[in-house]
Design an enzyme around this catalytic site. Structure first.
Site, short mmCIF file in Angstrom:
data_model
loop_
_atom_site.label_atom_id
_atom_site.label_comp_id
_atom_site.label_asym_id
_atom_site.label_seq_id
_atom_site.Cartn_x
_atom_site.Cartn_y
_atom_site.Cartn_z
N GLU A 1 39.63 52.55 47.67
CA GLU A 1 38.91 53.14 46.53
C GLU A 1 38.98 52.10 45.42
O GLU A 1 40.02 51.95 44.78
CB GLU A 1 39.59 54.44 46.09
CG GLU A 1 39.58 55.55 47.13
CD GLU A 1 38.23 56.25 47.24
OE1 GLU A 1 37.37 56.05 46.37
OE2 GLU A 1 38.04 56.99 48.22
N LEU A 2 37.88 51.37 45.21
CA LEU A 2 37.93 50.20 44.32
C LEU A 2 37.12 50.45 43.03
O LEU A 2 36.87 51.58 42.66
CB LEU A 2 37.45 48.97 45.09
CG LEU A 2 38.11 48.77 46.46
CD1 LEU A 2 37.52 47.56 47.18
CD2 LEU A 2 39.62 48.62 46.35
N GLY B 1 42.61 50.79 43.75
CA GLY B 1 42.91 49.70 42.84
C GLY B 1 41.73 48.76 42.74
O GLY B 1 40.58 49.14 42.98
N SER B 2 42.03 47.51 42.42
CA SER B 2 40.97 46.54 42.11
C SER B 2 40.38 45.90 43.37
O SER B 2 41.01 45.89 44.43
CB SER B 2 41.54 45.45 41.21
OG SER B 2 42.56 44.78 41.89
N CYS C 1 37.69 54.19 36.83
CA CYS C 1 36.85 53.44 37.77
C CYS C 1 35.36 53.80 37.67
O CYS C 1 34.51 52.99 37.98
CB CYS C 1 37.35 53.64 39.19
SG CYS C 1 37.60 55.36 39.57
N ASN D 1 46.04 53.85 36.42
CA ASN D 1 45.29 54.62 35.43
C ASN D 1 45.35 56.14 35.58
O ASN D 1 45.20 56.85 34.59
CB ASN D 1 43.84 54.12 35.34
CG ASN D 1 43.08 54.26 36.62
OD1 ASN D 1 43.65 54.38 37.70
ND2 ASN D 1 41.76 54.24 36.53
N GLU E 1 33.36 44.50 36.58
CA GLU E 1 33.94 45.76 36.10
C GLU E 1 34.68 45.47 34.79
O GLU E 1 35.64 44.70 34.80
CB GLU E 1 34.92 46.30 37.16
CG GLU E 1 35.57 47.58 36.72
CD GLU E 1 36.61 48.09 37.71
OE1 GLU E 1 37.42 47.29 38.21
OE2 GLU E 1 36.62 49.31 37.96
P1 NAD Z 1 45.51 46.68 40.96
O1 NAD Z 1 44.60 46.37 42.09
O2 NAD Z 1 45.94 45.57 40.09
O3 NAD Z 1 46.85 47.35 41.51
C1 NAD Z 1 46.82 48.53 42.29
C2 NAD Z 1 48.06 48.60 43.16
O4 NAD Z 1 48.02 47.56 44.13
C3 NAD Z 1 49.38 48.44 42.41
O5 NAD Z 1 50.29 49.39 42.91
C4 NAD Z 1 49.79 47.02 42.77
O6 NAD Z 1 51.18 46.81 42.72
C5 NAD Z 1 49.29 46.93 44.21
N1 NAD Z 1 49.12 45.58 44.76
C6 NAD Z 1 48.86 44.43 44.09
N2 NAD Z 1 48.78 43.39 44.96
C7 NAD Z 1 48.98 43.89 46.20
C8 NAD Z 1 49.00 43.32 47.52
N3 NAD Z 1 48.79 42.03 47.72
N4 NAD Z 1 49.22 44.14 48.56
C9 NAD Z 1 49.42 45.47 48.37
N5 NAD Z 1 49.42 46.06 47.15
C10 NAD Z 1 49.20 45.29 46.08
O7 NAD Z 1 44.80 47.83 40.10
P2 NAD Z 1 45.21 48.48 38.72
O8 NAD Z 1 45.04 47.48 37.63
O9 NAD Z 1 46.50 49.20 38.84
O10 NAD Z 1 44.06 49.60 38.61
C11 NAD Z 1 42.79 49.33 38.15
C12 NAD Z 1 41.78 49.19 39.27
O11 NAD Z 1 41.80 50.35 40.08
C13 NAD Z 1 40.36 49.09 38.75
O12 NAD Z 1 39.68 48.10 39.46
C14 NAD Z 1 39.78 50.47 39.04
O13 NAD Z 1 38.39 50.50 39.18
C15 NAD Z 1 40.48 50.82 40.30
N6 NAD Z 1 40.44 52.26 40.51
C16 NAD Z 1 39.61 52.78 41.47
C17 NAD Z 1 39.53 54.16 41.65
C18 NAD Z 1 38.65 54.77 42.71
O14 NAD Z 1 38.89 55.91 43.07
N7 NAD Z 1 37.65 54.07 43.22
C19 NAD Z 1 40.30 54.99 40.85
C20 NAD Z 1 41.13 54.43 39.90
C21 NAD Z 1 41.21 53.06 39.74
#
Ligand code: NAD
Length: 477
Positions: A250-251, A230-231, A284, A154, A378
């Site tokens: 950072e989730l 990420g998530s 997020c 994002n 979320e």
């Molecule tokens: P996602 O968790 O699907 O993917 C994030 C990254 O993780 C990608 O690069 C993906 O390829 C990688 N990944 C997936 N499986 C993995 C594994 N088993 N091991 C290592 N890496 C792996 O998230 P998304 O859909 O790209 O982003 C959205 C999420 O990110 C939302 O939940 C959002 O809240 C969160 N987010 C958090 C913040 C924060 O600062 N807290 C900021 C932005 C986004």
């Protein structure tokens, strides 16, 4: 455009590699074809990062690290339009928000350049302990080694920089795995940093899925720290796989915003329309739950719906557009299902709710219940719920009734109440008279509960990318 992984400055594009395509979420136009990394690329990238750390980066003086970061900030500013357009094409983010993201990224590089020169230790009062006379003790903050940086789709530039810039400032090397949905701006960033004088082996870039590349990267023995945005489900897996490595997570969240009777209603309405619908809610700290005091509920809801319906929806490439598509059709379908599910269980759809391909109209829900997905989980979509409340205790309880705790917003003119409520909210950060969605790049940022572990914000990320090392001296005199 075909792009490949970059290891030690060399790009890997051979025809034999598996590929994924990145398409513009608005019009399905091809943005890039990705030549994916293989297992031996991963091992090579980590080995080169490891060697470059020991041979070059850990010996590089702070002023050189700062110069590289400063040069990169200048180059990025010069190329800001190109980077903003790249983000818009790959993520479908309206151009005005992509421009904002690039401007923030320039600042992150500047903050990191400044912080590189202020990595300080402390003198320990050794004589405070019996037997400590004639001893001198001090600490230094030293770099860790190889940092694995894994980023979400994002904010493909700024959230990459929140990891890469502090890692360089601290003297680490990095293996970067960007989100496979939006890797093009990070690809350009790697080249820009190399152009700025960063040793080629200090930042290696691997294109691949989470399963194929992310997983083995996190488990690898030569990685010293994993920094992930990420998530929650992926964060949980990473935490399990990382073993003894340092981890920053950072989730997600379902951020609450609270409007008391004495709130500045006009400001709250206009900021929360942005806070709920900027980048289609795929932020997020997006405003997901808006708790409004019952005495101003009707007035707020009417104004909020009016302003939401006035958002300019359209082509994200147009500077006028305020609202565009979601990242892909699957995500838009998933969000629409959550709306339908809530309506089936008694929620009221006040506006929005229609989906056309990747576009889900800005959606406002009322009459929601705490166990509905649009409240408890979320949403990460343009869906916001407006909920009336009658007492301070009740709204604090409702706001905290969540597995997440990233950032919240409180709107009131009563400073005593603002602090009383802020103190009780279980969050990594609380804004008073500002929406939960506001973030600056120099304040500590991160969550409690299942919103994460550790803090970003350049200075704070940098601290987590160093080890505290103690030095002691025994004097004979
Ligand atoms: P996602 O968790 O699907 O993917 C994030 C990254 O993780 C990608 O690069 C993906 O390829 C990688 N990944 C997936 N499986 C993995 C594994 N088993 N091991 C290592 N890496 C792996 O998230 P998304 O859909 O790209 O982003 C959205 C999420 O990110 C939302 O939940 C959002 O809240 C969160 N987010 C958090 C913040 C924060 O600062 N807290 C900021 C932005 C986004």
């Amino acid at each position: 455009m075909k792009i490949g992984s970059i290891i030690n400055g060399e790009e890997y594009l051979e025809e034999t590699r598996e590929t994924i395509t990145v398409k513009n979420p608005y019009n399905e136009e091809m943005v890039a074809e990705l030549a994916l990394a293989k297992e031996d690329d991963l091992n090579r990238a980590i080995d080169i990062s490891y060697d470059t750390f020991h041979q070059t980066m850990k010996k590089m003086p702070a002023h050189d690290r700062a110069d590289i970061l400063l040069k990169a900030s200048k180059l990025l500013e010069e190329r800001k339009d190109e980077f903003a357009e790249t983000i818009t094409k790959e993520a479908g983010k309206p151009l005005q928000f992509s421009q904002g993201e690039v401007q923030r990224s320039v600042q992150v590089l500047r903050f990191a350049a400044e912080e590189a020169k202020h990595i300080e230790g402390k003198v320990i009062p050794m004589d405070a302990a019996i037997g400590g006379e004639n001893r001198i003790g001090f600490t230094k903050r030293v770099p860790l080694g190889v940092v694995a940086a894994i980023t979400p789709f994002n904010f493909p530039l700024n959230l990459t920089l929140h990891k890469v810039a502090p890692a360089i400032a601290a003297g680490n090397t990095i293996v970067l795995k960007p989100a496979e949905k939006t890797p093009v701006s990070a690809y350009k960033l790697v080249q820009l940093l190399h152009e700025s004088g960063l040793p080629k082996g200090a930042l290696n870039f691997l294109l691949g899925t989470g399963k194929e590349i992310g997983d083995p990267l996190v488990k690898h023995d030569k990685i010293h720290k994993v920094t992930f945005t990420g998530s929650l489900p992926v964060g949980r897996t990473i935490r399990e796989n990382a073993g003894f490595k340092k981890v920053t997570l950072e989730l997600g969240s379902n951020s609450p915003n609270i409007l008391f009777e004495d709130a500045d209603l006009d400001y709250a309405v206009s900021s929360l329309v942005k806070g709920a619908f900027a980048f289609s809610g795929q932020v997020c700290i997006s405003a997901q739950r808006i708790y409004v005091h019952q005495n101003i509920y009707d007035r707020f809801l009417k104004a909020f719906i009016e302003k939401t319906e006035a958002l300019k929806i359209g082509d994200p490439m147009s500077e006028e557009t305020e609202f565009g598509p979601m990242i892909n059709e699957d995500e838009a379908k998933r969000a629409k299902m959550w709306i339908d599910d809530a309506v089936d269980n008694g929620a009221k759809l006040e506006t929005g709710g229609e989906r056309n391909g990747t576009l889900l109209k800005p959606t406002i829900m009322t009459n929601v219940k705490s166990d509905m997905k649009i409240i408890a989980e979320e949403v990460f979509a343009p869906i916001v719920s407006v909920i009336p409340f009658s007492s301070e205790n009740q709204v604090v309880h409702q706001s905290n009734d969540s597995i997440y705790g990233l950032q919240a917003g409180i709107f009131t003119r009563d400073i005593d109440r603002a602090f009383r409520v802020a103190d009780q909210l279980e969050m990594g950060g609380v804004w008073i008279n500002e929406m939960s969605t506001y973030r600056q790049d120099n304040h500590p940022y991160g969550g409690v509960k299942k919103s994460g572990i550790g803090r970003e914000g350049v200075q704070y990320a940098l601290e987590d990318m160093t080890e505290l090392k103690f030095y002691g001296i025994r004097l004979n005199g």
